[in-house]
Design a protein around this motif. Structure first.
Motif, mmCIF file in Angstrom:
data_model
loop_
_atom_site.group_PDB
_atom_site.id
_atom_site.type_symbol
_atom_site.label_atom_id
_atom_site.label_comp_id
_atom_site.label_asym_id
_atom_site.label_seq_id
_atom_site.Cartn_x
_atom_site.Cartn_y
_atom_site.Cartn_z
ATOM 1 N N MET B 1 31.047 -3.610 -21.793
ATOM 2 C CA MET B 1 30.414 -4.011 -19.929
ATOM 3 C C MET B 1 30.518 -2.578 -19.333
ATOM 4 S SD MET B 1 30.494 -7.463 -18.438
ATOM 5 C CE MET B 1 32.085 -7.755 -17.910
ATOM 6 N N SER B 2 29.514 -2.407 -18.271
ATOM 7 C CA SER B 2 29.498 -1.462 -17.641
ATOM 8 C C SER B 2 30.513 -1.713 -16.389
ATOM 9 C CB SER B 2 28.171 -0.959 -17.178
ATOM 10 O OG SER B 2 27.990 0.086 -16.506
ATOM 11 N N LYS B 3 30.824 -0.550 -15.795
ATOM 12 C CA LYS B 3 31.872 -0.498 -14.737
ATOM 13 C C LYS B 3 30.960 -1.064 -13.572
ATOM 14 C CE LYS B 3 35.325 2.155 -12.615
ATOM 15 N NZ LYS B 3 35.496 3.789 -12.086
ATOM 16 N N LYS B 4 31.437 -1.853 -12.763
ATOM 17 C CA LYS B 4 30.787 -2.578 -11.564
ATOM 18 C C LYS B 4 30.808 -1.472 -10.398
ATOM 19 C CE LYS B 4 30.462 -7.427 -12.803
ATOM 20 N NZ LYS B 4 30.792 -8.862 -12.248
ATOM 21 N N VAL B 5 29.809 -1.742 -9.463
ATOM 22 C CA VAL B 5 29.606 -0.458 -8.616
ATOM 23 C C VAL B 5 29.843 -1.327 -7.201
ATOM 24 C CG1 VAL B 5 27.977 0.943 -7.366
ATOM 25 C CG2 VAL B 5 28.161 0.966 -9.941
ATOM 26 N N HIS B 6 30.292 -0.831 -6.496
ATOM 27 C CA HIS B 6 30.506 -1.625 -5.024
ATOM 28 C C HIS B 6 29.585 -1.223 -4.172
ATOM 29 C CE1 HIS B 6 32.891 -1.846 -1.030
ATOM 30 N NE2 HIS B 6 32.464 -3.012 -1.223
ATOM 31 N N VAL B 7 28.566 -1.962 -3.613
ATOM 32 C CA VAL B 7 27.343 -1.919 -2.844
ATOM 33 C C VAL B 7 27.736 -2.481 -1.519
ATOM 34 C CG1 VAL B 7 25.186 -2.301 -2.666
ATOM 35 C CG2 VAL B 7 26.126 -1.964 -4.788
ATOM 36 N N PHE B 18 29.003 -6.335 -1.838
ATOM 37 C CA PHE B 18 29.332 -7.030 -3.384
ATOM 38 C C PHE B 18 29.574 -5.972 -4.502
ATOM 39 C CE2 PHE B 18 24.996 -5.598 -4.945
ATOM 40 C CZ PHE B 18 24.128 -5.654 -3.566
ATOM 41 N N LEU B 19 29.918 -6.592 -5.652
ATOM 42 C CA LEU B 19 29.986 -5.846 -6.974
ATOM 43 C C LEU B 19 28.977 -6.152 -7.876
ATOM 44 C CD1 LEU B 19 33.671 -6.070 -7.538
ATOM 45 C CD2 LEU B 19 32.626 -3.965 -6.977
ATOM 46 N N CYS B 20 28.190 -5.109 -8.535
ATOM 47 C CA CYS B 20 27.271 -5.545 -9.561
ATOM 48 C C CYS B 20 27.142 -4.458 -10.606
ATOM 49 C CB CYS B 20 26.028 -5.831 -8.816
ATOM 50 S SG CYS B 20 25.112 -4.243 -8.215
ATOM 51 N N GLU B 21 26.901 -4.658 -11.724
ATOM 52 C CA GLU B 21 26.273 -3.938 -12.710
ATOM 53 C C GLU B 21 25.394 -3.069 -12.219
ATOM 54 O OE1 GLU B 21 26.201 -6.063 -16.532
ATOM 55 O OE2 GLU B 21 28.201 -6.014 -16.902
ATOM 56 N N PRO B 22 25.136 -1.677 -12.880
ATOM 57 C CA PRO B 22 23.720 -1.171 -12.374
ATOM 58 C C PRO B 22 22.739 -1.890 -12.995
ATOM 59 C CG PRO B 22 25.596 0.530 -13.135
ATOM 60 C CD PRO B 22 25.923 -1.009 -13.254
ATOM 61 N N ARG B 23 22.665 -2.557 -13.842
ATOM 62 C CA ARG B 23 21.536 -3.199 -14.572
ATOM 63 C C ARG B 23 21.353 -4.587 -13.849
ATOM 64 N NH1 ARG B 23 23.571 -5.376 -20.515
ATOM 65 N NH2 ARG B 23 25.372 -6.473 -19.815
ATOM 66 N N ARG C 2 19.879 -3.069 -21.025
ATOM 67 C CA ARG C 2 21.091 -2.576 -21.668
ATOM 68 C C ARG C 2 21.893 -2.011 -20.597
ATOM 69 N NH1 ARG C 2 19.301 -0.949 -26.906
ATOM 70 N NH2 ARG C 2 18.883 -3.038 -27.612
ATOM 71 N N ASN C 3 23.188 -1.662 -20.667
ATOM 72 C CA ASN C 3 23.866 -1.296 -19.447
ATOM 73 C C ASN C 3 23.924 0.372 -19.409
ATOM 74 O OD1 ASN C 3 25.516 -2.713 -17.994
ATOM 75 N ND2 ASN C 3 26.600 -3.390 -19.709
ATOM 76 N N PHE C 4 23.801 0.933 -18.374
ATOM 77 C CA PHE C 4 23.788 2.362 -18.043
ATOM 78 C C PHE C 4 24.515 2.575 -16.979
ATOM 79 C CE2 PHE C 4 21.141 1.894 -14.324
ATOM 80 C CZ PHE C 4 20.408 0.470 -14.533
ATOM 81 N N SER C 5 24.738 4.010 -16.691
ATOM 82 C CA SER C 5 25.588 4.221 -15.456
ATOM 83 C C SER C 5 24.565 4.925 -14.441
ATOM 84 C CB SER C 5 26.785 5.095 -15.694
ATOM 85 O OG SER C 5 25.766 6.820 -16.171
ATOM 86 N N TYR C 6 24.928 4.673 -13.140
ATOM 87 C CA TYR C 6 23.892 4.876 -11.913
ATOM 88 C C TYR C 6 24.576 6.192 -11.251
ATOM 89 C CZ TYR C 6 20.993 3.882 -8.068
ATOM 90 O OH TYR C 6 20.224 3.977 -7.037
ATOM 91 N N VAL C 7 23.899 7.130 -10.916
ATOM 92 C CA VAL C 7 24.135 8.190 -10.261
ATOM 93 C C VAL C 7 23.420 8.672 -9.071
ATOM 94 C CG1 VAL C 7 24.666 10.850 -10.486
ATOM 95 C CG2 VAL C 7 25.563 9.450 -12.219
ATOM 96 N N VAL C 45 15.677 3.134 -22.727
ATOM 97 C CA VAL C 45 17.157 2.789 -22.915
ATOM 98 C C VAL C 45 17.779 3.979 -22.544
ATOM 99 C CG1 VAL C 45 17.074 0.631 -24.351
ATOM 100 C CG2 VAL C 45 16.743 2.988 -25.557
ATOM 101 N N PRO C 46 18.003 4.623 -21.407
ATOM 102 C CA PRO C 46 18.721 5.721 -20.941
ATOM 103 C C PRO C 46 20.183 5.236 -20.628
ATOM 104 C CG PRO C 46 17.487 4.778 -19.216
ATOM 105 C CD PRO C 46 17.172 4.032 -20.225
ATOM 106 N N LYS C 47 21.097 6.170 -21.092
ATOM 107 C CA LYS C 47 22.542 5.905 -20.781
ATOM 108 C C LYS C 47 22.856 6.201 -19.238
ATOM 109 C CE LYS C 47 24.093 7.277 -25.587
ATOM 110 N NZ LYS C 47 22.733 7.970 -25.714
ATOM 111 N N ARG C 48 21.756 6.895 -18.678
ATOM 112 C CA ARG C 48 22.204 7.205 -17.326
ATOM 113 C C ARG C 48 21.047 7.291 -16.343
ATOM 114 N NH1 ARG C 48 24.552 13.031 -16.453
ATOM 115 N NH2 ARG C 48 26.699 11.857 -16.791
ATOM 116 N N VAL C 49 21.029 6.603 -15.387
ATOM 117 C CA VAL C 49 19.881 6.628 -14.378
ATOM 118 C C VAL C 49 20.313 7.655 -13.096
ATOM 119 C CG1 VAL C 49 18.457 5.384 -12.854
ATOM 120 C CG2 VAL C 49 18.905 4.532 -15.191
#
Lengths: 758, 156, 325
Positions: B1-7, B18-23, C2-7, C45-49
């Protein structure tokens, strides 16, 4: 629009559920939230035809976010049993196997397992972890190929039933029937013009914007509740009881608002899976389909092959007609070829007719009802041939239809005799319409223009069972509980019929669509039965209320009830003009004279829902260089019997027309050789947008249906029947080229024009 | 599970975080986490408009916007347009013209039409059709929808 | 997905360092209208966006004597509503007006539009591990190729889906690229790549490079342009065939023609033979016809897409005649 002396019927009140819907407050199936909700999704077969050797769910079950996995092994085995779902007869064993494949998968997208997890993304990940071992089998997706000897067989134990008898032949042809009237060979011999043509149509989807959904809670006492968007809560209840082999009393279906159905949201797909997952997890489980799942895993309408032959004398009389109709049933038997056969020649009075219909299994999703199921395919063939004949005879195509039109007493090829119908009236209204009388330039802007007409018919099933339960508030307004889910404004038209009966305004009625524990058995919202059938119940309820109120008045006035009249919304005692009161006035006092006033009525009217006829006129502009067909003007003429709420009748007509236009010009399931659908998205499955259409003109004809107190005929289905044929005839008028394969999309039109030097 | 982001956003004029996953798409967040179920999922791919919201003054498909992209944005959903007691003229006209049948596409159309009228209070029929061309309706054939929007012009 | 990190990127200079060596490491996101869909289809399916919208000052349309400069984050709607574009560059204005839908144009950027990935239904389906995704074959060959290429000889038969790209190419635009070694300028004609050069992508960008601006030279006097798009329905739809045409015509004679077809090849397809034929010639109907024939001379249709050849030919003829009149 004449109201024929009615006060409410024929007016256009705001629908009761309208405010919630325009403000986004209405709760549709996918909107429901429950505590402890899990989310489910389905694993689907990648193969169009395969034996399931093994399903290993262990990796999925080991995923930390997953709470349960189910397969067909979690469903009870049920025997062959037929059930009437309201728009189709269904074999419940097939329905069960369609929900979760047992032994074999029969189409790409066939469900093989269900997963419940903490959220949808995890559920989708878990689906990848379910390992299914398949033995891939040869597949067949075309109807004619499936009928050939040597075609891959879907059901090894299915033998063709022909003319009512089971044969010895194992094949994909589930059923062959024949209707015959008179002697077609003699009729053709008599004819001066005989035309025989072949046609093909492709698989097409209802395309409702809301995808399928079901939320299930199986509680500790074994009581199952399902919240869902459905056209028939009671049908769902029956299907669930059968598929899960549990008593009906343990199943409650709560119908939420539904975002379109058109026949496709009657059979259950997700509901049993959600129920099993809820049973296993002890939690409520919500399941929704994605758009591609809707295309690949629900019930589109059949692709088909038709061969139609018709003959007429030089003075414009049809003498004979025959049809060979082969419809794809999809993975399990039960295409609407029978209904199609009942409609194919029905707008005409033809003495000699033979129809051979074939219900054929292919490795595609099991087909289901789509607005006048089977009739559009049939009309595409007939109306094109009629156009050719009338052209050969030099007769105006609408005059030809008037001359040969079916009327009261005409017999349909499948047996029934028409009661009073509006076939000829509808065609004449089209003939006299401003559109038809207007002239059309043959060309403009380097493109060519043409006009086409076509007719169509749909039976409208008889009323079926409907129940209504009412209670009167002291202020005289009425709470009306009913079981017909509202997909197009039926709450309003049912409320209007009740209001008309008892002399109230439509706004005095508060309609509620309630769950299966709260109202009597009500058949589906479909088959164009709702305004007729549940309206019939509304009328009967109104009568029951009038009787109740007369009893109350009798107590209040201390006079015999049978000396009280009710007219124009007013109760009065015959012998004393002082003793009178409106419905509302009586309602405010009635509670004192016997307690709350309630009534419960169930009806199941005899008599036909009143067949409906439509005739459409369309002007098109064709770009010969690109094959693009643009619609310049469209007029739909239709017999509604009596238009209860004209705006919603117009809306049904316009909506059906536009679906028919999509069917005619763009929509189709495109298949790869491997049996998978290439275009399972709203991008590549092309439904009409605002820029593809002009305003759709409507002309409502009213020839009252004699078996309904207000003369109502179903209106929702017949509008989808004529458009593809009307468009084909218009394209011919513009280009001189006849298209006999749907859809008539730019690549196909371009190719046809190039091949014919058009 | 990806870390949730605070938006942090503003939704219908109110500060919402809210908190959500990037996806997670904005549509998912609105519907599943924020109780704003007016926006609907019809296709999840930008092809039907049932998920429409207005973001920083622009009409968008919320299924194509990530929840994390909404950080710092002002969002108007159907829930922020009119109310039972105080309908927006568009909503009133949709009712009067019977411009809805099943109603599932209606929130998307109301949001789209509002975005249109906010920018162009007096559109022609062609302009209305052009602006609404990203919203699919399967029930009405669009006729009554277009009439309702035309009738709502200039505050009606 | 898929999950990814967002920057959130803060400057153009920072971006290459946030990107990786492979498209699976990281991708940039502008409007996201293509990327989000690709990720939902598991085609990306990038790991980072890396979000570019957080960079200030990349959405602009600036006009000077040399022409127009359009920042990479300028939305299609902003391009559509810009009066300099509609007045000076009608071919671009017309192209953008028929892209997708209002909702998509409001988020999608001009740069993103030329960088978008193919719409081939095999590419977009998880079930087909095609050549473009690193697999073994192009499924359009032997498959349903109604919407695939009529030019180019593979190994991939996708068509470039952009409407803006043919228009920009017809205008002689330049793409401004920024990478780890700084900025570079590439003519749009050199920006797109055929499959035999690079099967996995459609242009020269490396995984750690981004587009920062598109600049368009001012069309010369007497140069007129138009954009034609043929599609199955009038909205949301990609082109069956499109044509961006920009021609300089003086007293009925074509001095220069720039004709770029869309929807027919893996890259926006310059109809070089037609352009060569028209140069210096007086335009007549017959000559327009000949130019059209020249444009499709080398067409190699696949079993299901022969209709595109006719349409392409007809569009060239139509545009040449219209711009000459």
């Amino acid at each position: 629009m004449s109201q024929n002396g009615h006060k409410v019927i024929g007016t256009r009140p705001i629908r009761h559920d309208g405010v919630d819907k325009v403000t986004g407050r209405a709760i549709y199936g996918a909107d429901i939230q429950l505590t402890g909700l899990l989310h489910g999704t389905v694993k689907r077969s990648p193969h169009p035809h395969a034996r399931i050797k093994n399903i290993d769910t262990s990796r999925a079950e080991a995923h930390p976010g997953v709470r349960a996995v189910v397969t067909a092994h979690d469903l009870p085995q049920i025997a062959d049993k037929l059930a009437d779902l309201g728009e189709a007869i269904v074999n419940l064993r097939d329905a069960s196997n369609n929900v979760l494949a047992y032994g074999k998968v029969l189409y790409k997208g066939h469900a093989v397992a269900g997963v419940a997890a903490i959220n949808l993304h995890v559920a989708q990940e878990a689906v990848e972890l379910i390992d299914v071992e398949y033995e891939v089998l040869p597949h067949v997706t075309g109807v004619l190929e499936a009928m050939e000897d040597g075609a891959p067989i879907l059901h090894e134990d299915m033998k063709t039933t022909s003319m009512g008898e089971e044969t010895d032949k194992v094949s994909n042809i589930a059923n062959h029937f024949q209707h015959k009237m008179g002697e077609p060979d003699d009729g053709f011999a008599e004819a001066d013009v005989v035309i025989e043509r072949e046609f093909t149509t492709q698989t097409v989807h209802q395309g409702y914007i809301e995808t399928h959904n079901a939320t299930a809670l199986w509680n500790e006492e074994g009581q199952l509740t399902i919240w869902t968007s459905t056209q028939g809560a009671f049908s769902v209840r029956d299907q669930m009881a059968e598929i899960l082999q549990m008593p009906v009393s343990k199943v409650k279906i709560v119908p939420l608002e539904i975002g379109g159905g058109f026949g496709g949201k009657i059979s259950v797909y997700l509901d049993p899976v959600a129920a099993l997952l809820s049973k296993k997890t002890g939690h409520p489980v919500k399941m929704t389909m994605t758009r591609d799942e809707v295309f690949e895993g629900t019930g589109p309408t059949p692709g088909s092959y038709l061969k139609v032959k018709m003959g007429a004398t030089s003075d414009g009389r049809l003498t004979a007609a025959t049809a060979y109709m082969a419809y794809e049933a999809g993975a399990y038997p039960g295409s609407p070829v029978g209904a199609g056969a009942g409609c194919i020649f029905t707008p005409y009075d033809i003495p000699n007719v033979q129809i051979d219909g074939y219900d054929v299994c292919v490795n595609k999703p099991k087909t289901n009802a789509y607005r006048a199921p089977g009739a559009t395919n049939a009309a595409y063939a007939t109306e094109t041939v009629v156009d050719e004949i009338s052209e050969k005879l030099g007769v105006d195509p609408l005059e030809f239809r008037v001359k040969n039109g079916a009327k009261e007493g005409t017999r349909r090829a499948d047996g029934p005799v028409h009661p009073r119908i509006g076939c000829i009236e509808t065609t004449e209204a089209a003939l006299n319409s401003e559109h038809y009388r207007s002239s059309l330039a043959k060309s403009a802007n380097g493109k060519v223009r043409g006009r086409g007409v076509a007719s169509g018919y749909w039976f409208n099933f008889n009323g079926g069972r409907s129940a209504i339960s009412v209670s009167i508030n002291p202020d005289g307004t009425i709470n009306m509980l009913e079981g017909s889910t509202d997909i197009g404004g039926s709450r309003a038209s049912i409320a209007m019929q009740l209001a008309e009966t008892i002399g109230l305004e439509a706004t005095d009625i508060k309609p509620y669509v309630v769950d299966t524990d709260s109202i009597g058995y009500t058949d589906v919202t479909g088959g164009s039965r709702t305004t007729f059938g549940t309206g019939y119940a509304a009328h009967a309820t109104g009568q029951a209320l009038i009787r109740e109120m007369k009893e109350r008045a009798s107590k209040l006035w201390d006079v015999p009830a049978d000396a009280i009249d009710f007219e124009d919304g007013v109760f009065s005692y015959r012998d004393d003009a002082e003793k009178r009161g409106s419905f509302k006035e009586m309602a405010s006092q009635a509670g004192d004279a016997g307690g709350p006033v309630v009534a419960q009525v169930s009806t199941n009217p005899d008599g036909s829902g009143g067949g409906a006829f439509a005739t459409h006129v369309v002007d098109v502009e064709v770009d010969r260089e690109t094959g693009k067909v643009d619609i310049l003007r469209y007029t739909a003429v239709q017999d509604a019997g009596t238009a209860i709420h004209p705006s919603y009748v117009e809306g049904q007509m316009q909506g059906g027309v536009v679906q028919g236009i999509g069917w005619g010009l763009n929509e189709e399931y495109i298949y790869n050789d491997d049996g998978s659908m290439t275009n399972a998205s709203f991008l590549d499955y092309r439904m009409p947008t605002t820029l593809d259409l002009p305003m759709i003109e409507t002309i409502i004809v009213e020839v009252p249906n004699e078996s309904h107190p207000y003369g109502v005929r179903g209106v929702g289905e017949v509008p989808i029947v004529p458009p593809p044929a009307a468009l084909a005839n218009a394209i011919y008028d513009a280009t001189g080229v006849r298209l006999r394969d749907l859809p008539m999309s730019p690549p196909r039109v371009q190719k046809a024009l190039a091949e014919n030097g058009g | 599970m990806s870390k949730k982001v605070h938006v942090q956003t503003t939704i219908n004029g109110e500060a919402v975080d809210f908190l959500c996953e990037p996806r997670n798409s904005l549509l998912e967040v609105l519907r599943d986490d924020l109780d704003h179920t007016g926006a609907k999922e019809g296709c999840n791919n930008g092809n039907c408009g049932a998920c429409n919201v207005i973001m920083d003054g622009r009409l968008v498909n919320s299924c194509c916007v990530l929840g994390v992209e909404a950080d710092g944005c002002e969002i108007t959903t159907i829930e922020g347009i009119g109310s039972a007691a105080n309908l927006h003229p568009l909503q009133q006209k949709f009712l009067e013209h019977a411009a809805l049948q099943c109603g599932i596409c209606t929130p998307g159309f109301i949001v789209s039409a509002k975005a249109l009228l906010d920018e162009n209070p007096n559109p022609t029929e062609d302009e209305v059709r052009y602006w609404l061309a990203g919203n699919l309706c399967r029930c009405t054939g669009y006729d009554k929808i277009v009439r309702a929007v035309l009738d709502a012009r200039n505050g009606a | 997905m898929r999950n990814f990190s967002y920057v959130n990127a803060t400057s153009i200079e920072q971006v290459p360092s946030l990107l990786g060596r492979s498209w699976d490491d990281a991708v940039v996101m502008a409007g996201g209208t293509d990327l989000v869909g690709e990720m939902k289809d598991y085609a990306a399916v990038p790991k980072r966006v890396v979000n570019l919208k957080s960079i200030e000052g990349l959405d602009y349309i600036r006009q000077d004597d040399a022409g127009l400069r359009i920042g990479a984050l300028t939305t299609l709607t902003d391009v559509l509503e810009n009066s300099a574009v509609s007045q000076e560059l009608p071919v671009l204005h017309q192209a953008v007006s028929v892209i997708a839908s209002p909702q998509i144009r409001n988020m999608a950027t001009l740069a993103g539009n030329i960088l978008q990935r193919p719409r081939c239904w095999y590419y977009r389906s998880e079930d087909f591990p095609c050549l473009k995704k690193g697999g073994a074959r192009c499924y359009a060959v032997g498959g349903v190729n109604t919407y695939h290429a009529i030019f180019g000889s593979g190994p991939s038969y996708i068509v470039h889906p952009s409407d803006a790209a043919p228009a920009l190419m017809a205008l002689g635009a330049t793409v401004h690229v920024h990478g780890p070694r700084g900025g570079d300028e590439v003519l749009m004609d050199d920006f797109f790549t055929m499959p035999e050069m690079n099967i996995r992508r459609e242009n020269i960008l490396r995984p750690n490079e981004i587009v920062t601006e598109i600049s368009i030279p001012k069309p010369e006097a007497n140069s007129k342009g138009m954009f034609l798009k043929v599609r199955e329905r009038e909205s949301i739809d990609f082109a069956l065939v499109s044509l961006a045409a920009q021609m300089t015509v003086v007293n009925g004679t074509c001095e220069r023609a720039s004709l770029v077809l869309g929807g027919v090849a893996p890259i926006p397809w310059r109809a070089v033979e037609a352009e060569d034929y028209l140069r210096g010639r007086r335009i007549t109907e017959a000559r327009a016809e000949s130019a059209a024939e020249a444009a499709v001379e080398d067409a190699a249709p696949m079993p299901h897409n022969g209709y595109k050849v006719e349409i392409a030919k007809n569009l060239v003829k139509q545009a040449v005649q219209a711009l000459a009149s």
